[in-house]
Design a protein around this motif. Structure first.
Motif, PDB file in Angstrom:
ATOM      1  N   SER A   9       0.829  -1.205   0.000  1.00  0.00           N
ATOM      2  CA  SER A   9       0.000   0.000   0.000  1.00  0.00           C
ATOM      3  C   SER A   9       0.865   1.257   0.000  1.00  0.00           C
ATOM      4  O   SER A   9       0.601   2.216  -0.747  1.00  0.00           O
ATOM      5  CB  SER A   9      -0.916  -0.002   1.225  1.00  0.00           C
ATOM      6  OG  SER A   9      -1.666   1.182   1.296  1.00  0.00           O
ATOM      7  N   ARG A  10       1.905   1.261   0.826  1.00  0.00           N
ATOM      8  CA  ARG A  10       2.819   2.410   0.870  1.00  0.00           C
ATOM      9  C   ARG A  10       3.540   2.573  -0.463  1.00  0.00           C
ATOM     10  O   ARG A  10       3.732   3.704  -0.941  1.00  0.00           O
ATOM     11  CB  ARG A  10       3.825   2.211   2.002  1.00  0.00           C
ATOM     12  CG  ARG A  10       4.818   3.356   2.174  1.00  0.00           C
ATOM     13  CD  ARG A  10       5.734   3.079   3.350  1.00  0.00           C
ATOM     14  NE  ARG A  10       4.986   3.098   4.594  1.00  0.00           N
ATOM     15  CZ  ARG A  10       4.764   4.199   5.286  1.00  0.00           C
ATOM     16  NH1 ARG A  10       5.216   5.361   4.863  1.00  0.00           N
ATOM     17  NH2 ARG A  10       4.080   4.149   6.415  1.00  0.00           N
ATOM     18  N   LEU A  11       3.919   1.460  -1.076  1.00  0.00           N
ATOM     19  CA  LEU A  11       4.613   1.495  -2.359  1.00  0.00           C
ATOM     20  C   LEU A  11       3.714   2.098  -3.443  1.00  0.00           C
ATOM     21  O   LEU A  11       4.141   2.954  -4.224  1.00  0.00           O
ATOM     22  CB  LEU A  11       5.043   0.082  -2.748  1.00  0.00           C
ATOM     23  CG  LEU A  11       5.965  -0.066  -3.954  1.00  0.00           C
ATOM     24  CD1 LEU A  11       7.319   0.564  -3.661  1.00  0.00           C
ATOM     25  CD2 LEU A  11       6.130  -1.536  -4.310  1.00  0.00           C
ATOM     26  N   ARG A  12       2.467   1.665  -3.473  1.00  0.00           N
ATOM     27  CA  ARG A  12       1.528   2.191  -4.464  1.00  0.00           C
ATOM     28  C   ARG A  12       1.281   3.677  -4.276  1.00  0.00           C
ATOM     29  O   ARG A  12       1.235   4.437  -5.250  1.00  0.00           O
ATOM     30  CB  ARG A  12       0.220   1.413  -4.391  1.00  0.00           C
ATOM     31  CG  ARG A  12       0.311  -0.006  -4.936  1.00  0.00           C
ATOM     32  CD  ARG A  12      -1.008  -0.743  -4.734  1.00  0.00           C
ATOM     33  NE  ARG A  12      -0.952  -2.081  -5.328  1.00  0.00           N
ATOM     34  CZ  ARG A  12      -1.932  -2.982  -5.178  1.00  0.00           C
ATOM     35  NH1 ARG A  12      -3.021  -2.686  -4.463  1.00  0.00           N
ATOM     36  NH2 ARG A  12      -1.805  -4.171  -5.742  1.00  0.00           N
ATOM     37  N   ARG A  59       5.680  11.511   2.690  1.00  0.00           N
ATOM     38  CA  ARG A  59       4.843  10.780   3.650  1.00  0.00           C
ATOM     39  C   ARG A  59       5.003   9.271   3.515  1.00  0.00           C
ATOM     40  O   ARG A  59       4.944   8.541   4.505  1.00  0.00           O
ATOM     41  CB  ARG A  59       3.391  11.178   3.434  1.00  0.00           C
ATOM     42  CG  ARG A  59       2.400  10.476   4.335  1.00  0.00           C
ATOM     43  CD  ARG A  59       0.998  10.929   4.004  1.00  0.00           C
ATOM     44  NE  ARG A  59      -0.012  10.221   4.779  1.00  0.00           N
ATOM     45  CZ  ARG A  59      -1.324  10.365   4.604  1.00  0.00           C
ATOM     46  NH1 ARG A  59      -1.760  11.212   3.693  1.00  0.00           N
ATOM     47  NH2 ARG A  59      -2.176   9.678   5.331  1.00  0.00           N
ATOM     48  N   TYR A  60       5.209   8.792   2.287  1.00  0.00           N
ATOM     49  CA  TYR A  60       5.303   7.349   2.046  1.00  0.00           C
ATOM     50  C   TYR A  60       6.734   6.900   1.746  1.00  0.00           C
ATOM     51  O   TYR A  60       6.959   5.768   1.332  1.00  0.00           O
ATOM     52  CB  TYR A  60       4.386   6.956   0.887  1.00  0.00           C
ATOM     53  CG  TYR A  60       2.927   7.285   1.148  1.00  0.00           C
ATOM     54  CD1 TYR A  60       2.190   6.543   2.065  1.00  0.00           C
ATOM     55  CD2 TYR A  60       2.311   8.342   0.497  1.00  0.00           C
ATOM     56  CE1 TYR A  60       0.866   6.852   2.322  1.00  0.00           C
ATOM     57  CE2 TYR A  60       0.970   8.649   0.744  1.00  0.00           C
ATOM     58  CZ  TYR A  60       0.264   7.895   1.657  1.00  0.00           C
ATOM     59  OH  TYR A  60      -1.057   8.211   1.911  1.00  0.00           O
ATOM     60  N   SER A  61       7.697   7.792   1.938  1.00  0.00           N
ATOM     61  CA  SER A  61       9.091   7.434   1.715  1.00  0.00           C
ATOM     62  C   SER A  61       9.609   6.570   2.858  1.00  0.00           C
ATOM     63  O   SER A  61       9.230   6.760   4.022  1.00  0.00           O
ATOM     64  CB  SER A  61       9.942   8.700   1.589  1.00  0.00           C
ATOM     65  OG  SER A  61      11.315   8.372   1.551  1.00  0.00           O
ATOM     66  N   PRO A  62      10.501   5.615   2.568  1.00  0.00           N
ATOM     67  CA  PRO A  62      11.085   4.801   3.640  1.00  0.00           C
ATOM     68  C   PRO A  62      12.085   5.578   4.490  1.00  0.00           C
ATOM     69  O   PRO A  62      12.528   5.079   5.522  1.00  0.00           O
ATOM     70  CB  PRO A  62      11.776   3.662   2.872  1.00  0.00           C
ATOM     71  CG  PRO A  62      12.074   4.243   1.524  1.00  0.00           C
ATOM     72  CD  PRO A  62      10.948   5.185   1.226  1.00  0.00           C
ATOM     73  N   LYS A  65      14.192   9.598   9.016  1.00  0.00           N
ATOM     74  CA  LYS A  65      14.980  10.513   9.831  1.00  0.00           C
ATOM     75  C   LYS A  65      14.829  11.963   9.373  1.00  0.00           C
ATOM     76  O   LYS A  65      14.750  12.878  10.190  1.00  0.00           O
ATOM     77  CB  LYS A  65      16.457  10.102   9.809  1.00  0.00           C
ATOM     78  CG  LYS A  65      16.737   8.805  10.553  1.00  0.00           C
ATOM     79  CD  LYS A  65      18.226   8.505  10.561  1.00  0.00           C
ATOM     80  CE  LYS A  65      18.512   7.223  11.343  1.00  0.00           C
ATOM     81  NZ  LYS A  65      19.970   6.909  11.367  1.00  0.00           N
ATOM     82  N   THR A  66      14.820  12.188   8.069  1.00  0.00           N
ATOM     83  CA  THR A  66      14.752  13.555   7.547  1.00  0.00           C
ATOM     84  C   THR A  66      13.324  13.991   7.224  1.00  0.00           C
ATOM     85  O   THR A  66      13.122  15.081   6.687  1.00  0.00           O
ATOM     86  CB  THR A  66      15.611  13.678   6.273  1.00  0.00           C
ATOM     87  OG1 THR A  66      15.206  12.677   5.320  1.00  0.00           O
ATOM     88  CG2 THR A  66      17.080  13.500   6.593  1.00  0.00           C
ATOM     89  N   ARG A  67      12.336  13.159   7.553  1.00  0.00           N
ATOM     90  CA  ARG A  67      10.951  13.520   7.254  1.00  0.00           C
ATOM     91  C   ARG A  67      10.498  14.772   8.014  1.00  0.00           C
ATOM     92  O   ARG A  67       9.889  15.667   7.410  1.00  0.00           O
ATOM     93  CB  ARG A  67      10.025  12.350   7.565  1.00  0.00           C
ATOM     94  CG  ARG A  67       8.601  12.538   7.046  1.00  0.00           C
ATOM     95  CD  ARG A  67       7.769  11.306   7.333  1.00  0.00           C
ATOM     96  NE  ARG A  67       8.313  10.142   6.641  1.00  0.00           N
ATOM     97  CZ  ARG A  67       7.930   8.900   6.894  1.00  0.00           C
ATOM     98  NH1 ARG A  67       7.013   8.663   7.836  1.00  0.00           N
ATOM     99  NH2 ARG A  67       8.455   7.890   6.231  1.00  0.00           N
ATOM    100  N   VAL A 118      16.427  10.794  -4.640  1.00  0.00           N
ATOM    101  CA  VAL A 118      17.460   9.862  -5.108  1.00  0.00           C
ATOM    102  C   VAL A 118      17.611   8.695  -4.145  1.00  0.00           C
ATOM    103  O   VAL A 118      17.663   7.523  -4.546  1.00  0.00           O
ATOM    104  CB  VAL A 118      18.809  10.592  -5.285  1.00  0.00           C
ATOM    105  CG1 VAL A 118      19.922   9.584  -5.575  1.00  0.00           C
ATOM    106  CG2 VAL A 118      18.724  11.605  -6.410  1.00  0.00           C
ATOM    107  N   LYS A 119      17.664   8.985  -2.840  1.00  0.00           N
ATOM    108  CA  LYS A 119      17.813   7.915  -1.848  1.00  0.00           C
ATOM    109  C   LYS A 119      16.605   6.984  -1.844  1.00  0.00           C
ATOM    110  O   LYS A 119      16.754   5.768  -1.653  1.00  0.00           O
ATOM    111  CB  LYS A 119      18.006   8.532  -0.452  1.00  0.00           C
ATOM    112  CG  LYS A 119      19.348   9.213  -0.263  1.00  0.00           C
ATOM    113  CD  LYS A 119      19.495   9.720   1.163  1.00  0.00           C
ATOM    114  CE  LYS A 119      20.864  10.331   1.394  1.00  0.00           C
ATOM    115  NZ  LYS A 119      21.033  10.823   2.786  1.00  0.00           N
TER     116      LYS A 119
END
Length: 236
Positions: A9-12, A59-62, A65-67, A118-119
């Motif tokens: 779900s997060r990936l989509r 919001r859905y990035s893995p 820490k920098t969110r 990029v990350k």
């Protein structure tokens, strides 16, 4: 790699965010001629882009820490954009004073968004069409950041620019940012190595900015191509 239902779900959602980001960036580019006559339109599109980056991508990035940092910078950039635009219309002196911090905050926010993009792309489990579109949206973010860098240069050193290649501006103030849409368009010509005539070749500052925009754009492409090819080679 085995993904849970929450991971899928997060990936989509993240991949949907890539497509939305690219669509907003393309719309911003296409609306630059109209924004030349209505500067508020460029501000509105930048605010929309910041919201998309925060809500649909970060919001859905893995990357967790920098969110908070991306949220904080994004919120500050949006607030400064609104205050700056209002000040330019009602209190020009305050608007001019806010121009430099406004540009710097936006520049840092977009550069951080590019680095996070990029990350995040590196950690994508699959190379899909959405991932490629996400890479393209990151490339356009570099161009937008370059446009803001040119705007800062315009405010600090207006003599670096060839006024005959820019729309007419008030000669009384070097901080007039009515040329921002034109500078944004010029940034993309530098990014694609086509070149531009808005900068005088006799000024070192202009040459440095042109080199930075061009080199960063080419490095972005080279890094992503290397990562994608490395992914396929690793799987093979």
């Amino acid at each position: 790699m085995r993904l849970t239902r929450a991971d899928i779900s997060r990936l989509r959602n993240r991949h949907r965010g890539y497509l939305i980001t690219l669509a907003v960036e393309v719309a911003l580019l296409l609306l630059l001629p109209l924004a030349q006559d209505h500067l508020w339109l460029l501000s509105a599109m930048l605010i929309l882009l910041a919201l998309v980056l925060m809500v649909f991508v970060s919001r859905y990035s893995p990357l967790r820490k920098t969110r908070p940092l991306i949220y904080g910078l994004g919120g500050l950039a949006i607030a400064l954009e609104v205050v700056w635009h209002v000040a330019l219309n009602g209190m020009p002196l305050l608007g001019r004073a806010l121009t430099i911090p406004h540009v710097i905050v936006w520049l840092v926010f977009l550069l951080l968004a590019v680095i996070r993009k990029v990350k995040t792309l590196i950690r994508e489990p699959f190379v899909t069409v959405s991932v490629v579109m996400g890479a393209a949206s990151g490339y356009l973010l570099v161009g937008l950041a370059g446009g803001l860098l040119l705007t800062a240069l315009w405010v600090l050193h207006p003599a670096t620019f060839d006024l005959t290649s820019l729309p007419p501006v008030l000669p009384s103030s070097g901080a007039n940012v009515a040329v921002a849409p034109a500078l944004m368009a010029a940034s993309f010509t530098m990014l694609t190595t086509i070149g531009t005539t808005v900068l005088k070749t006799s000024h070192v500052a202009g040459q440095v900015v042109t080199t930075v925009i061009t080199v960063v754009g080419q490095l972005y492409v080279a890094i992503l191509i290397g990562l994608i090819l490395g992914r396929f080679r690793w799987r093979a």
